[in-house]
Structure formats: structure tokens, C-alpha cells
Design an enzyme around this catalytic site. Structure first.
Site, short mmCIF file in Angstrom:
data_model
loop_
_atom_site.label_atom_id
_atom_site.label_comp_id
_atom_site.label_asym_id
_atom_site.label_seq_id
_atom_site.Cartn_x
_atom_site.Cartn_y
_atom_site.Cartn_z
N ARG A 1 0.82 -1.23 0.00
CA ARG A 1 0.00 0.00 0.00
C ARG A 1 0.84 1.27 0.00
O ARG A 1 0.42 2.33 0.45
CB ARG A 1 -0.96 0.05 1.20
CG ARG A 1 -1.97 -1.06 1.19
CD ARG A 1 -3.14 -0.68 2.10
NE ARG A 1 -4.08 -1.77 2.15
CZ ARG A 1 -4.01 -2.76 3.04
NH1 ARG A 1 -3.09 -2.76 3.95
NH2 ARG A 1 -4.90 -3.71 3.00
N LYS B 1 2.35 11.50 -11.28
CA LYS B 1 1.55 10.59 -12.13
C LYS B 1 2.40 9.36 -12.39
O LYS B 1 3.50 9.46 -12.95
CB LYS B 1 1.21 11.25 -13.47
CG LYS B 1 -0.01 12.15 -13.43
CD LYS B 1 -0.39 12.52 -14.86
CE LYS B 1 -1.55 13.47 -14.88
NZ LYS B 1 -1.85 13.92 -16.25
N GLU C 1 8.61 18.99 -24.91
CA GLU C 1 7.91 19.30 -23.65
C GLU C 1 8.41 20.63 -23.07
O GLU C 1 7.65 21.39 -22.48
CB GLU C 1 8.09 18.18 -22.62
CG GLU C 1 7.54 16.82 -23.05
CD GLU C 1 6.01 16.71 -23.02
OE1 GLU C 1 5.33 17.66 -22.60
OE2 GLU C 1 5.50 15.65 -23.46
N LYS D 1 5.91 23.26 -13.43
CA LYS D 1 5.07 22.08 -13.22
C LYS D 1 4.67 21.97 -11.74
O LYS D 1 3.52 21.66 -11.42
CB LYS D 1 5.78 20.80 -13.70
CG LYS D 1 4.88 19.59 -13.53
CD LYS D 1 5.20 18.42 -14.43
CE LYS D 1 4.18 17.31 -14.19
NZ LYS D 1 4.42 16.11 -14.98
N GLU E 1 -5.57 16.61 -11.29
CA GLU E 1 -6.09 17.00 -12.60
C GLU E 1 -7.60 17.19 -12.61
O GLU E 1 -8.31 16.69 -13.48
CB GLU E 1 -5.66 15.97 -13.66
CG GLU E 1 -5.66 16.58 -15.07
CD GLU E 1 -5.00 15.67 -16.12
OE1 GLU E 1 -3.79 15.46 -16.03
OE2 GLU E 1 -5.72 15.19 -16.99
N ARG F 1 -4.51 21.33 -14.10
CA ARG F 1 -3.41 20.45 -14.53
C ARG F 1 -3.54 20.02 -15.99
O ARG F 1 -2.56 19.65 -16.64
CB ARG F 1 -3.31 19.23 -13.60
CG ARG F 1 -2.07 18.40 -13.89
CD ARG F 1 -1.75 17.37 -12.80
NE ARG F 1 -0.56 16.62 -13.17
CZ ARG F 1 0.18 15.90 -12.36
NH1 ARG F 1 -0.14 15.82 -11.09
NH2 ARG F 1 1.23 15.24 -12.80
N ASN G 1 -1.23 19.19 -20.69
CA ASN G 1 -1.45 18.36 -21.88
C ASN G 1 -1.52 19.20 -23.15
O ASN G 1 -1.99 18.72 -24.19
CB ASN G 1 -2.75 17.56 -21.74
CG ASN G 1 -2.61 16.49 -20.67
OD1 ASN G 1 -1.53 15.94 -20.48
ND2 ASN G 1 -3.69 16.22 -19.96
N HIS H 1 -1.08 17.73 -26.60
CA HIS H 1 -1.18 16.27 -26.48
C HIS H 1 -2.47 15.71 -27.07
O HIS H 1 -2.56 14.50 -27.27
CB HIS H 1 -1.05 15.85 -25.01
CG HIS H 1 0.36 15.99 -24.47
ND1 HIS H 1 1.03 17.19 -24.45
CD2 HIS H 1 1.22 15.07 -23.94
CE1 HIS H 1 2.24 17.01 -23.91
NE2 HIS H 1 2.37 15.74 -23.60
N HIS I 1 -1.39 12.67 -28.89
CA HIS I 1 -1.70 11.29 -28.48
C HIS I 1 -2.36 10.52 -29.61
O HIS I 1 -2.12 9.31 -29.79
CB HIS I 1 -2.61 11.28 -27.25
CG HIS I 1 -1.86 11.53 -25.97
ND1 HIS I 1 -2.47 12.02 -24.84
CD2 HIS I 1 -0.56 11.34 -25.64
CE1 HIS I 1 -1.56 12.13 -23.88
NE2 HIS I 1 -0.40 11.73 -24.34
N HIS J 1 7.13 10.28 -28.94
CA HIS J 1 6.24 11.16 -28.18
C HIS J 1 6.53 12.64 -28.47
O HIS J 1 5.61 13.43 -28.70
CB HIS J 1 6.39 10.86 -26.69
CG HIS J 1 5.49 11.66 -25.81
ND1 HIS J 1 4.13 11.49 -25.79
CD2 HIS J 1 5.76 12.66 -24.93
CE1 HIS J 1 3.60 12.34 -24.93
NE2 HIS J 1 4.56 13.07 -24.39
#
Ligand code: NAD
Ligand code: GLY
Length: 373
Positions: free
Chosen positions: A125, A147, A189, A239, A249, A253, A257, A260, A264, A277
Site C-alpha cells: 500500500r 503521475k 515538452e 510544473k 487534474e 493540470r 497536456n 497532447h 496522443h 512522443h
């Protein structure tokens, strides 16, 4: 030179951790690990490429601090950020009898960091986790903000968590062994941060990052250590400020993206092969500028200066001809970012400022996609 960026997240208990950025830090990684966890034993997760470059240095440092350790060496590649690797890592941690007070360390790029972070989040956990990012993308983006995820056969990053590390240790010397293509993945990025800078609300620092990037290209490609340290620290500060405002998010947040949505879709339609990417994000950023111009959100001058910056960094990529507009539209409509059959876009609205839109007409998206081939 060492820069330290503080990440603060106000969610009941205050989660705070440093991002330490500097030269030749790997040789002292054991000391940093000792200072930021109570671990008696650590599991270092890396891949074959990174292990062959930096494994010995990290081992020597752990030995110097008398920290008990074991390494888990992954195969190299995005396809190993999967559930099989996750199971193998849980198994390894159990065999080592790692306890809650011990720690798991990610040494590598975003693939290693995302996978290892998810193992740390789920093993017993939650066990202490340290990021030692070795790609530019990981140093400016994936190692920061918590993330963590693995891919599922139905999609990328679908199984994951928000789990913050105890420390991010970015040794900028590791960037010297990256290929130019991998450096450019990170630079896509980095440029993204220029276009979202003001929306991050880091008001106390008025950096004008677009201007900085316009003037520092040669130093950046030469990996000038002071420039890289300053650049990585600034991206992390931006960030960290966004994550402080919206860790999970729920709203703001999403601006991270930027580029993206189309990016994506391009990656997905190329089956994550032949186009990386950074290339996909660079295409997506151009697309976002064209859409914003089509909606009269920005002036032509701003769009042109953005396209010039993308060009300057050699990021003027095109959508491969074999990918159809129909497939791209389908991929966008199936994405996590879709609400009520409207694709969600982060679009530029002013220099360094973006906003979130759910009302972009499909006809505008399609006409913009045509310009990206
Ligand atoms: P990567 O981890 O695959 O690394 C790219 C390549 O560089 C690999 O071949 C790796 O072995 C090699 N490499 C790593 N460090 C090196 C070094 N110092 N010298 C030479 N080679 C080195 O890819 P990446 O671009 O770092 O990360 C991409 C991943 O990050 C994706 O899975 C993406 O989903 C994830 N990501 C996560 C977040 C987040 O917030 N968690 C954000 C952005 C991207
Ligand atoms: N890379 C996007 C995020 O961390 O939210």
C-alpha cells in the site's frame, strides 16, 4: 551548481519534496537516498541501457553509504511499461522482503519512472519512492508531479495512480549520453512550457520562457551545464506550481497536456512506432496553434512566432501519410479527454497563456489536421 525546486501539495497532510538538479549527482546518489528516506534496503529499477551507463556509479555510492540494495533490470522500451513488468517487480520486492520503511528507486527515463512509481504506490500500500531521471523528458516532466502508471492493452497509462516521490534527483550530466532524437523528445515538452508559462501562475518569476528559448538554442543543444540546470529547474518550478494548485487534474493540470490531444492521437495511430512522443507533441502543438487561429483566439504574429520556435528546435514534424484523418478523429474521440463527444483541447489564447476548450467543431479539427501532413 545545484538548484533545488520545492514541490508543495496542500492536500490535508502537506506532501513536499525536493527536486535536486545538478552536475555529477549520481556519484552521491547513496547519500541523497540516505538523507531522504529511512530505508535500510532499496530496490533500484532501471533498464539495460541505463544500467550499462550508470549502474556502477549508483552501486558504488550505495556501497559507500552501506545501503543494502538489489537491482531489477528491465528490457528497454515503452512496451515493457506493462502489467507483466509490474508483476515481476512486485515478485522481486516480495522476495527481497522489502518493508514499508524501505524504498524503491527509479533510475532511467519516463518509462522506468512511471512503472517503478506505480510499483511503489501499490507495494504494501505504498513504500518510499525516489526518482533519478536520466532523460530530458523525465527531468522536466515525468519525474515531477506524481503521475505513475503502466499501459494496458486497451490503452496507454490506463492503470495508474497519483503517488509523489520523496525526492527527485536530476543529474544533468546523464543527458550527455542521450541521442539527439531523445533530447528533442524532451525539448518538445520544454517548448510546451513556454506556451503555457503564464497560465501556470508562477507569478513571482517573470522569465519570459519563449524569449529565453529563442535565444538559448545553441547552448541547449550543446548541453551547456548552467543553461540546462536553469532550464530544467524552471520547467520543474512551472510544473510544481501547477501540481500544487491541482494535483489530481480536476482542472488546471489539464494545461500540461497542451499539444497532447492531437499528439496522443498521432502516437496511437502510428501504434507507438516510427513516431516518438516528442515528435507527436510537436505536431500537436502546431495543431493547437492552427485551431486557435481558426477560432480567432490569437493573432497571426503569435502563431507564426510559435511555428518559428518549433522550427528552430528542429521539431517541424509531419503526420505520416499512412495515417488517415478519419483514424485520427476516431482516436481523439475515444481518448480519456473526450466529454459529451467533444474533444477537449488546450489552446493558446495569448502569449504564454492557454485555456481549455470543449467546443472545437469537428470540421475545424479536420481542416487543421490536413495542414499537418
Ligand atoms: P524512455 O524512458 O523510454 O527513455 C528513452 C530512451 O532513452 C530509452 O531507450 C532509454 O533506455 C534511453 N535512456 C534513458 N536515459 C538515458 C541516458 N541518460 N543516456 C542514454 N540513453 C538513455 O522514454 P522517456 O521519453 O524518458 O519517457 C517516456 C515515458 O514517459 C512514456 O511512457 C510516457 O507515457 C511517460 N510520461 C509520463 C509523464 C508523467 O507525468 N508521469 C509525463 C510525460 C511522459
Ligand atoms: N505530463 C502531464 C502531467 O503530469 O499532468
Amino acid at each position: 551548481m545545484i538548484e533545488t525546486v520545492k514541490v508543495e501539495i496542500p492536500t490535508g497532510e502537506i506532501k513536499e519534496y525536493p527536486i535536486i538538479i545538478g552536475e555529477n549527482l549520481l556519484k552521491d546518489s547513496g547519500t541523497f537516498i540516505k538523507n531522504h528516506t529511512k530505508a535500510q534496503k532499496v530496490l533500484v529499477v532501471t533498464n539495460k541501457t541505463v544500467y550499462s551507463l550508470y549502474g556502477e556509479t549508483v552501486k558504488e555510492s550505495l556501497n559507500k553509504e552501506s545501503i543494502e540494495y538489489d537491482f531489477f533490470i528491465l528490457e528497454d522500451g515503452e512496451k515493457y511499461k506493462n502489467i507483466e513488468s509490474l508483476e515481476a517487480l512486485w515478485q522481486k520486492a516480495l522476495e527481497l522482503k522489502l518493508e514499508r520503511k524501505d524504498a524503491i528507486i527509479a533510475l532511467g527515463g519516463g518509462v522506468t519512472g512511471d512503472l517503478t512509481g506505480f510499483v511503489a504506490a501499490t507495494y504494501l500500500r505504498g513504500i518510499d519512492f525516489i526518482q533519478i531521471p536520466t532523460t530530458l523528458l523525465a527531468q522536466v516532466d515525468s519525474s515531477v508531479g506524481g503521475k505513475v502508471a503502466v499501459n494496458h492493452k486497451l490503452g496507454k497509462n490506463l492503470i495508474g495512480a497519483f503517488y509523489q516521490p520523496k525526492l527527485v534527483l536530476s543529474d544533468i550530466n546523464t543527458l550527455s549520453t542521450l541521442s539527439v532524437e531523445e533530447l528533442k523528445v524532451g525539448l518538445a515538452e520544454v517548448i510546451k512550457y513556454g506556451f503555457i508559462e503564464k497560465s501556470c501562475n508562477l507569478l513571482e518569476l517573470n522569465f519570459n520562457f519563449i524569449n529565453y528559448l529563442e535565444t538559448k538554442k545553441d547552448k541547449i543543444f550543446a548541453l551547456d551545464l548552467q543553461t540546462m540546470s536553469e532550464l530544467i529547474a524552471y520547467c520543474c518550478k512551472l510544473k510544481a506550481r501547477v501540481v500544487k494548485q491541482d494535483e489530481k487534474e480536476a482542472g488546471l493540470r489539464v494545461i500540461l497536456n497542451f499539444g497532447h490531444t492531437i499528439g496522443h492521437a498521432v502516437e496511437k495511430c502510428s501504434n507507438y512506432e516510427n513516431i516518438n512522443h516528442g515528435q507527436a507533441v510537436a505536431i500537436g502543438i502546431k495543431g493547437a496553434f492552427y485551431i486557435a487561429k481558426g477560432k480567432n483566439l490569437i493573432k497571426e504574429d503569435y502563431m507564426n512566432s510559435a511555428l518559428n520556435l518549433i522550427d528552430l528546435y528542429g521539431l517541424n514534424y509531419k503526420i505520416p501519410a499512412k495515417i488517415s484523418i478519419e483514424n485520427l478523429m476516431d482516436a481523439m474521440l475515444l481518448d480519456k479527454k473526450v466529454e459529451s463527444k467533444r474533444v477537449r483541447f488546450v489552446l493558446p489564447v495569448n502569449e504564454g497563456e492557454v485555456a481549455i476548450f470543449n467546443d472545437v467543431e469537428n470540421s475545424l479539427i479536420e481542416s487543421v489536421l490536413k495542414k499537418l501532413y
